[in-house]
Motif scaffolding. Structure first.
Motif, PDB file in Angstrom:
ATOM      1  N   ASP A  18     114.462  26.402  90.202  1.00 15.05           N
ATOM      2  CA  ASP A  18     113.696  25.175  90.393  1.00 15.05           C
ATOM      3  C   ASP A  18     114.220  24.412  91.613  1.00 15.05           C
ATOM      4  O   ASP A  18     115.432  24.176  91.724  1.00 15.05           O
ATOM      5  CB  ASP A  18     113.823  24.307  89.133  1.00 15.05           C
ATOM      6  N   PRO A  19     113.343  24.004  92.524  1.00 10.82           N
ATOM      7  CA  PRO A  19     113.781  23.282  93.724  1.00 10.82           C
ATOM      8  C   PRO A  19     114.583  22.017  93.411  1.00 10.82           C
ATOM      9  O   PRO A  19     115.456  21.620  94.191  1.00 10.82           O
ATOM     10  CB  PRO A  19     112.471  22.940  94.430  1.00 10.82           C
ATOM     11  N   HIS A  20     114.299  21.383  92.272  1.00 11.79           N
ATOM     12  CA  HIS A  20     115.048  20.180  91.911  1.00 11.79           C
ATOM     13  C   HIS A  20     116.521  20.508  91.694  1.00 11.79           C
ATOM     14  O   HIS A  20     117.406  19.830  92.233  1.00 11.79           O
ATOM     15  CB  HIS A  20     114.464  19.553  90.643  1.00 11.79           C
ATOM     16  N   PHE A  21     116.793  21.548  90.896  1.00 10.66           N
ATOM     17  CA  PHE A  21     118.177  21.913  90.621  1.00 10.66           C
ATOM     18  C   PHE A  21     118.845  22.494  91.863  1.00 10.66           C
ATOM     19  O   PHE A  21     120.052  22.357  92.055  1.00 10.66           O
ATOM     20  CB  PHE A  21     118.238  22.887  89.451  1.00 10.66           C
ATOM     21  N   THR A  22     118.048  23.139  92.714  1.00  8.67           N
ATOM     22  CA  THR A  22     118.584  23.629  93.979  1.00  8.67           C
ATOM     23  C   THR A  22     119.025  22.461  94.856  1.00  8.67           C
ATOM     24  O   THR A  22     120.106  22.485  95.464  1.00  8.67           O
ATOM     25  CB  THR A  22     117.533  24.474  94.727  1.00  8.67           C
ATOM     26  N   ALA A  23     118.206  21.419  94.901  1.00  4.81           N
ATOM     27  CA  ALA A  23     118.531  20.248  95.716  1.00  4.81           C
ATOM     28  C   ALA A  23     119.795  19.555  95.220  1.00  4.81           C
ATOM     29  O   ALA A  23     120.562  18.986  96.015  1.00  4.81           O
ATOM     30  CB  ALA A  23     117.351  19.268  95.712  1.00  4.81           C
ATOM     31  N   ARG A  24     120.020  19.602  93.927  1.00  2.00           N
ATOM     32  CA  ARG A  24     121.206  18.965  93.347  1.00  2.00           C
ATOM     33  C   ARG A  24     122.410  19.912  93.295  1.00  2.00           C
ATOM     34  O   ARG A  24     123.469  19.547  92.810  1.00  2.00           O
ATOM     35  CB  ARG A  24     120.880  18.445  91.945  1.00  2.00           C
TER      36      ARG A  24
END
Length: 372
Positions: free
Chosen positions: A319-325
């Motif tokens: 998920d891009p969200h978890f990647t960003a974090r």
């Protein structure tokens, strides 16, 4: 880099999940963790699949950055050989049934004669006292005895196992970590250690706080899968799309429910989901199942109504969200490969460098280091 626990020594006698995950968190915050394992095969998690180059991935991700001593605790002189480590240890974590450590000569009373400042954490299913103290069990048994499993266990014809290891982690690992840290803080004031009695079955109760309020205190019946947070209301349950993917509808608040109803164009007379709950649930299900999840995903995202498509573990990790974090940014070395480390709920400020890819120890890797 200075870490909160970089002056703490932990002796880890635990196996499998609850204790090892707790000591993993301590290690990630800087503690030196030494696992005590039986010679030959080591602790049971080393034997679990899947594996890479003969090394268990489960063991690898739970024991990253620890040290290992292989020692037969029943052998003559074994306990005496640990005396120097016990005398300087800050924390002991053990997960045997009550009485086992005492029979080995490593019970709390014996240990505190060598080290009065020791924080001694015992993790068991039912605790060190009570009629069930010696009863065997696993996560499913503990959440069953805590009344949690009855809240959403599927139908009579198709029982459903718990979705997560609530008692092991929520009732064992997290309470162990919390109480160890509290005990260390108390020791700063009193210079005295303590024996922590962590019962996984008791820790599971907190995960159904609303059931305690409704079912225990108020004495109201709670139907399996039929309450506000377990699928009893149309606005908080799972629905299947035409491709078999599930839509998680969590539109509890009225503004979110109204937005969701607009997305699926639910008839006005069914939007009061308390008037005829069965009819509302049936119509929502009928409308969602006619389209695939790819149709619903952008509409629900645009509506911002607490409704999402259920992801697989692999999809969640990408998920891009978890990647960003950078949730999965840490790695652990397993044989010749590097794999994503287990995400842990420890603030990045308290952990080591993201680039640190320390492996789990080979069995007995540190025997020589500690003169054993």
């Amino acid at each position: 880099m200075t870490q909160p626990l970089d002056d703490i020594l932990v002796l880890d006698f635990s196996t499998l999940l609850p204790g090892p995950m707790a000591t993993l968190m301590l290690a990630e915050a800087g503690a030196e963790v030494i696992k005590l394992e039986r010679p030959g095969s080591g602790e049971d998690m080393r034997l679990t699949e899947p594996m890479i180059e003969g090394r268990s991935l489960g063991y690898a991700i739970l024991n990253r950055g620890k040290k290992s001593i292989a020692l037969d605790l029943k052998a003559e002189g074994a306990v005496a050989s640990l005396r120097s480590l016990i005398e300087k240890a800050d924390v002991i974590v053990e997960q045997f049934r009550p009485g086992v450590m005492e029979r080995l000569g490593l019970g709390y009373d014996a240990v505190r004669t060598l080290n009065s400042k020791i924080i001694y954490c015992s993790i068991t299913g039912y605790g060190q006292s009570g009629p069930k103290r010696d009863v065997a069990g696993h996560d499913m048994n503990y959440v069953g005895d805590a009344g949690v499993l009855s809240l959403s266990s599927g139908s009579v014809d198709s029982p459903t196992a718990p979705f997560g290891l609530i008692a092991d982690i929520g009732g064992g690992t997290y309470p162990a970590i919390m109480n160890i840290l509290l005990a260390l803080r108390q020791r700063d004031k009193t210079e005295q250690g303590v024996h922590l009695d962590i019962a996984m079955s008791e820790g599971a109760f907190a995960f159904a706080y609303w059931a305690h309020a409704k079912g225990v205190i108020a004495g109201e019946p709670i139907e399996n899968g039929g309450d506000r947070l377990t699928g009893g209301r149309a606005r908080y349950r799972l629905y299947s799309a035409s491709d078999g993917r599930q839509v998680a509808v969590g539109a509890l608040e009225q503004k979110f429910w109204d937005a969701f109803c607009n997305v699926i164009d639910l008839p006005r007379h069914l939007r009061d989901d308390l008037a005829d709950p069965a009819a509302t649930k049936a119509e929502v299900a009928r409308r969602i199942v006619v389209k695939p999840s790819a149709h619903w995903a952008p509409l629900l995202e645009a509506a911002d109504c607490c409704c999402t498509i259920v992801k697989t573990p692999a999809e969640a990790a990408a998920d891009p969200h978890f990647t960003a974090r950078d949730t999965f940014g840490r790695v652990v070395s397993v044989g010749g490969e590097q794999v994503p480390a287990l995400p842990l709920p420890i603030a990045p400020e308290f952990r080591g460098a993201v680039a640190d890819s320390r492996a789990a120890p080979d069995l007995g890797e540190q025997n020589t280091e500690f003169g054993l």
